[in-house]
Write a protein that holds these residues in place. Structure first.
Motif, PDB file in Angstrom:
ATOM      1  N   ASN A  53      -1.402  28.727  45.478  1.00 20.21           N
ATOM      2  CA  ASN A  53      -1.093  27.429  46.080  1.00 20.21           C
ATOM      3  C   ASN A  53      -0.305  27.595  47.381  1.00 20.21           C
ATOM      4  OD1 ASN A  53      -0.684  24.537  46.237  1.00 20.21           O
ATOM      5  ND2 ASN A  53       1.388  24.888  45.496  1.00 20.21           N
ATOM      6  N   ALA A  54       0.527  28.639  47.444  1.00 23.08           N
ATOM      7  CA  ALA A  54       1.411  28.838  48.601  1.00 23.08           C
ATOM      8  C   ALA A  54       0.703  29.427  49.805  1.00 23.08           C
ATOM      9  CB  ALA A  54       2.583  29.741  48.198  1.00 23.08           C
ATOM     10  N   PHE A  55      -0.271  30.302  49.582  1.00 23.67           N
ATOM     11  CA  PHE A  55      -0.927  31.007  50.684  1.00 23.67           C
ATOM     12  C   PHE A  55      -2.424  30.715  50.713  1.00 23.67           C
ATOM     13  CE2 PHE A  55       2.680  33.841  49.501  1.00 23.67           C
ATOM     14  CZ  PHE A  55       3.408  33.687  50.664  1.00 23.67           C
ATOM     15  N   LYS A  56      -2.933  30.427  51.903  1.00 24.76           N
ATOM     16  CA  LYS A  56      -4.360  30.140  52.054  1.00 24.76           C
ATOM     17  C   LYS A  56      -5.212  31.372  51.778  1.00 24.76           C
ATOM     18  CE  LYS A  56      -3.846  26.539  55.604  1.00 24.76           C
ATOM     19  NZ  LYS A  56      -4.131  26.193  57.035  1.00 24.76           N
ATOM     20  N   ASN A  57      -4.850  32.476  52.408  1.00 24.31           N
ATOM     21  CA  ASN A  57      -5.666  33.692  52.310  1.00 24.31           C
ATOM     22  C   ASN A  57      -4.895  34.788  51.574  1.00 24.31           C
ATOM     23  OD1 ASN A  57      -7.773  32.545  54.001  1.00 24.31           O
ATOM     24  ND2 ASN A  57      -6.359  32.825  55.707  1.00 24.31           N
ATOM     25  N   ILE A  58      -4.607  34.533  50.332  1.00 25.30           N
ATOM     26  CA  ILE A  58      -3.824  35.481  49.556  1.00 25.30           C
ATOM     27  C   ILE A  58      -4.647  36.736  49.262  1.00 25.30           C
ATOM     28  CG2 ILE A  58      -4.492  34.491  47.329  1.00 25.30           C
ATOM     29  CD1 ILE A  58      -1.584  35.037  46.430  1.00 25.30           C
ATOM     30  N   GLN A  59      -4.020  37.897  49.406  1.00 19.50           N
ATOM     31  CA  GLN A  59      -4.682  39.164  49.124  1.00 19.50           C
ATOM     32  C   GLN A  59      -4.456  39.510  47.649  1.00 19.50           C
ATOM     33  OE1 GLN A  59      -6.581  40.991  51.283  1.00 19.50           O
ATOM     34  NE2 GLN A  59      -6.324  39.334  52.762  1.00 19.50           N
ATOM     35  N   HIS A 266       1.220  36.389  60.275  1.00 21.35           N
ATOM     36  CA  HIS A 266       1.347  35.377  59.202  1.00 21.35           C
ATOM     37  C   HIS A 266       1.364  33.945  59.761  1.00 21.35           C
ATOM     38  CE1 HIS A 266       2.271  38.868  56.807  1.00 21.35           C
ATOM     39  NE2 HIS A 266       3.346  39.120  57.525  1.00 21.35           N
ATOM     40  N   LEU A 267       0.337  33.618  60.537  1.00 16.60           N
ATOM     41  CA  LEU A 267       0.270  32.293  61.164  1.00 16.60           C
ATOM     42  C   LEU A 267       0.098  31.168  60.151  1.00 16.60           C
ATOM     43  CD1 LEU A 267      -1.979  33.115  64.253  1.00 16.60           C
ATOM     44  CD2 LEU A 267       0.474  32.673  64.244  1.00 16.60           C
ATOM     45  N   ASP A 268      -0.406  31.493  58.952  1.00 14.45           N
ATOM     46  CA  ASP A 268      -0.572  30.467  57.923  1.00 14.45           C
ATOM     47  C   ASP A 268       0.720  30.222  57.155  1.00 14.45           C
ATOM     48  OD1 ASP A 268      -0.581  32.950  56.737  1.00 14.45           O
ATOM     49  OD2 ASP A 268      -1.947  32.374  55.114  1.00 14.45           O
ATOM     50  N   TYR A 269       1.781  30.913  57.564  1.00 13.61           N
ATOM     51  CA  TYR A 269       3.051  30.826  56.852  1.00 13.61           C
ATOM     52  C   TYR A 269       4.183  30.406  57.780  1.00 13.61           C
ATOM     53  CZ  TYR A 269       7.028  32.340  53.978  1.00 13.61           C
ATOM     54  OH  TYR A 269       8.194  32.386  53.275  1.00 13.61           O
ATOM     55  N   TYR A 270       4.423  31.185  58.840  1.00  5.92           N
ATOM     56  CA  TYR A 270       5.512  30.882  59.763  1.00  5.92           C
ATOM     57  C   TYR A 270       5.131  29.762  60.715  1.00  5.92           C
ATOM     58  CZ  TYR A 270       7.969  35.021  58.129  1.00  5.92           C
ATOM     59  OH  TYR A 270       8.636  35.938  57.344  1.00  5.92           O
TER      60      TYR A 270
END
Length: 369
Positions: A53-59, A266-270
């Motif tokens: 849920n937190a990250f779009k492209n989780i590894q 980490h543009l999807d985070y910061y």
């Protein structure tokens, strides 16, 4: 022999290493507490969907995963920011911000073989939740207080909005933004030029992105960066950074601060400032953090946030711990109780180790470090 080997990426911390690590942890926690941050402890295990849920492209290959008795996927926590966001949005949903949390916890991430990195590390950090970017300077000052405990340190500050604003003006797609960010982050200048040419953008825009990886150095680099701005939104980002830098200067923290506008990870985070701390002799950043204003919203509470974490393990060899006095108290077996009484008094001066002896009398020897 397989029974006594450690899994890949794991390491025992023993004896003097433990002493140094505990000393470092206590030092950092005292700093965080002095800034008003209160301790929070979360479980080692989280639901996989919490991170999904937190990250779009989780590894997913970076995570240690397993199942509970109901078949739901569990994972060892990868960081502390996501669990703290979960706690803030649930346990503190009726409380008024801002929130100041601090933590010391082990986090887990699968490392590739021969990568030379640990899969389990101890993170010690803070999260300031509920205040906007005007409070960034508070978080940076706390980070710099941490860095002051080490010799030859640098705190490198960037802002992902500088890159993001440029991409927004040019109206790049998400795929194009990610490709550009990857090339800039790797400083792949030949490939970057080829890719920019394929986008058919103006020469001024190409010039901006080609110079972005090299807009790093002392704080004066911000003045140079203005010359490459092709839109007022870019200048606004630089203005806010200069304001923050000026605040650090007034507070006496500027000496070991540098700027890197090419930080685009980490543009999807910061969502704003992003910073890393380096110590001479350590081959990687030991402190990292930034502003992440979109994360809490994913857990049902839309609050801005900024924080950082310090990796304790790489710093163990860079900590000077003042050793306590250590004594060995030798005693014959028939005088053990008398020896223990003497040891009890002597422990006021330091560490006392009781050692059985063939001598007929009790005697003390100071152990040299």
């Amino acid at each position: 022999m397989q029974q006594i080997q450690l899994p890949q990426g794991m390491k025992d911390t023993i004896l003097n290493e433990c002493e140094k690590k505990k000393y470092l942890q206590n030092t950092l926690e005292q700093i965080f507490e002095s800034f008003g941050y209160e301790e929070i402890i979360t479980p080692t295990i989280e639901y996989y969907e919490t991170y999904e849920n937190a990250f779009k492209n989780i590894q997913t290959t970076d995570m240690y995963k397993f199942f509970d008795e109901n078949g739901r996927i569990l994972t060892l926590r990868m960081d502390m920011t996501v669990p703290i966001a979960r706690v803030c949005a649930s346990k503190f949903k009726d409380s008024k911000p801002p929130f100041r949390y601090r933590y010391t916890s082990n986090v887990f991430k699968v490392r590739q073989k021969f990568a030379g990195k640990r899969s389990e590390v101890t993170d010690c950090g803070i999260e300031l939740i509920g205040l906007d970017s005007k409070s960034d300077v508070q978080v940076l000052c706390c980070a710099l207080e941490v860095m002051k405990n080490f010799k030859n340190y640098t705190l490198e500050i960037g802002n992902v909005q500088f890159f993001q604003a440029a991409c927004k003006v040019v109206r790049l797609s998400t795929e194009e933004v990610n490709t550009l960010a990857n090339l800039i982050d790797k400083k792949s200048m030949v490939d970057l030029k080829v890719y920019l040419d394929s986008l058919y953008v103006s020469e001024k825009i190409v010039d901006f992105f080609m110079h972005l990886p090299f807009l790093c150095g002392d704080v004066n680099i911000l003045d140079e960066a203005y010359t490459y701005c092709f839109d007022d939104s870019l200048k606004d980002v630089l203005d806010s950074m200069k304001e923050c830098i000026q605040s650090l200067k007034e507070l006496g923290y500027l000496e070991n601060v540098t700027v890197d506008l090419g930080k685009v990870a980490h543009l999807d985070y910061y969502t704003g400032i992003i910073f890393e701390g380096y110590v001479s002799g350590v081959g990687t950043s030991i402190l990292s953090g930034g502003r992440y204003d979109c994360l809490l919203k994913k857990f049902g509470r839309d609050l801005p946030a900024c924080g950082f974490s310090v990796k304790l393990d790489p710093l163990i060899d860079h900590v000077d711990v003042q050793s306590k006095k250590k004594y060995k108290l030798y005693y014959p077996q028939d005088k053990q109780i008398e020896a223990m009484k003497q040891a009890k008094k002597l422990r006021k001066e330091g560490i006392v180790i009781l050692e059985p002896s063939t001598n007929e009398s009790i005697f003390v020897e100071e152990v040299q470090a």
